[in-house]
Design an enzyme around this catalytic site. Sequence first.
Site, PDB file in Angstrom:
ATOM      1  N   ARG A 185      -7.450   6.369   3.860  1.00 44.73           N
ATOM      2  CA  ARG A 185      -7.817   5.387   4.877  1.00 44.73           C
ATOM      3  C   ARG A 185      -7.685   5.933   6.289  1.00 44.73           C
ATOM      4  NH1 ARG A 185      -3.117   4.175   2.180  1.00 44.73           N
ATOM      5  NH2 ARG A 185      -1.240   3.508   3.304  1.00 44.73           N
TER       6      ARG A 185
ATOM      7  N   TYR B  80       6.307   2.664  -0.318  1.00 41.40           N
ATOM      8  CA  TYR B  80       6.779   1.343  -0.717  1.00 41.40           C
ATOM      9  C   TYR B  80       7.341   1.298  -2.129  1.00 41.40           C
ATOM     10  CZ  TYR B  80       6.313  -2.219   2.868  1.00 41.40           C
ATOM     11  OH  TYR B  80       6.531  -3.020   3.963  1.00 41.40           O
TER      12      TYR B  80
ATOM     13  N   HIS C 147      -0.803   5.308  10.470  1.00 41.25           N
ATOM     14  CA  HIS C 147      -0.387   4.053   9.868  1.00 41.25           C
ATOM     15  C   HIS C 147       0.728   3.439  10.713  1.00 41.25           C
ATOM     16  CE1 HIS C 147      -2.402   5.757   6.266  1.00 41.25           C
ATOM     17  NE2 HIS C 147      -1.864   6.877   6.738  1.00 41.25           N
TER      18      HIS C 147
ATOM     19  N   THR D 179       0.813  -1.217   0.000  1.00 39.56           N
ATOM     20  CA  THR D 179       0.000   0.000   0.000  1.00 39.56           C
ATOM     21  C   THR D 179       0.844   1.264   0.000  1.00 39.56           C
ATOM     22  OG1 THR D 179      -1.706  -1.218   1.215  1.00 39.56           O
ATOM     23  CG2 THR D 179      -1.931   1.162   1.088  1.00 39.56           C
TER      24      THR D 179
ATOM     25  N   GLU E 267       1.922   6.805   5.558  1.00 43.85           N
ATOM     26  CA  GLU E 267       2.636   5.536   5.686  1.00 43.85           C
ATOM     27  C   GLU E 267       3.983   5.623   4.966  1.00 43.85           C
ATOM     28  OE1 GLU E 267       3.667   3.070   7.120  1.00 43.85           O
ATOM     29  OE2 GLU E 267       1.972   1.690   7.071  1.00 43.85           O
TER      30      GLU E 267
END
Length: 242
Positions: A59, A89, A181, A21, A86
């Site tokens: 989110r 990635y 997160h 995510t 977050e």
Amino acid sequence: MATLVLIRHGRTVWGEENRFTGWGDTAIDDVGVKEAKAAASLLKKLGSFDLCLSSRLKRSQQTLEIIAETIGLGSGALASDWRLNERHYGALQGELRDDMAKRYGDAQIAEWRRSFHGKPPALPEDDPRLAEQFERFPEIDPALQPRTESMADGAARTRPVWTEIIAPALKAGKDVLVVAHTSPIRGIVREIEGLTDEQCGSFRVATAVPKRYVFDDDLAVIDNRYLLGGVGDRIRLLKKQA
């Protein structure tokens, strides 16, 4: 005394699909909505909050909105900060974890996911996902926006939020709620508890299980515990800590 509550967002669509995510803007799913409502019911017993922070990702904001509506928080208490996003990635974002394990191998994926300094491949400059990211955060200098991050990078990005916003509010006697997160929560906990790199690498937090700290006037921790509403919360927490 002042209280800080840290909550990871509810379960997401991409999480259930087993996708990486990061900065991908997936929404919470039906289970995530129920988790957020359950967390809100627990927090309602604590009273109100003077300051509520979320990341700039959907989110996190959806989870905070559910909590705010349940508790009855006014919009003036709500704020968002992209530094609570977050960890990025990189080129893995949006990809199925099984597919990436086949491409790079289980050992390499584990290194990127669990090592404090492991960093996935960066998003190429011509990647459409990076262009979409820039469009979503036009107010943030593209030079400051990550193309990939390690756990260490994510924790470092969060540190100023603690020193500039959260800690001063707590010292002023304000109660603070942070809905974010795993990575930013890890970074905040590192500041509070002085976690080592190894401890940071093994840190986990279940979706929508509140972690509460109570501080004295000097920001020494008086109490530190997870708020558990039932067997489901305990099971999710144990799975994340395993």
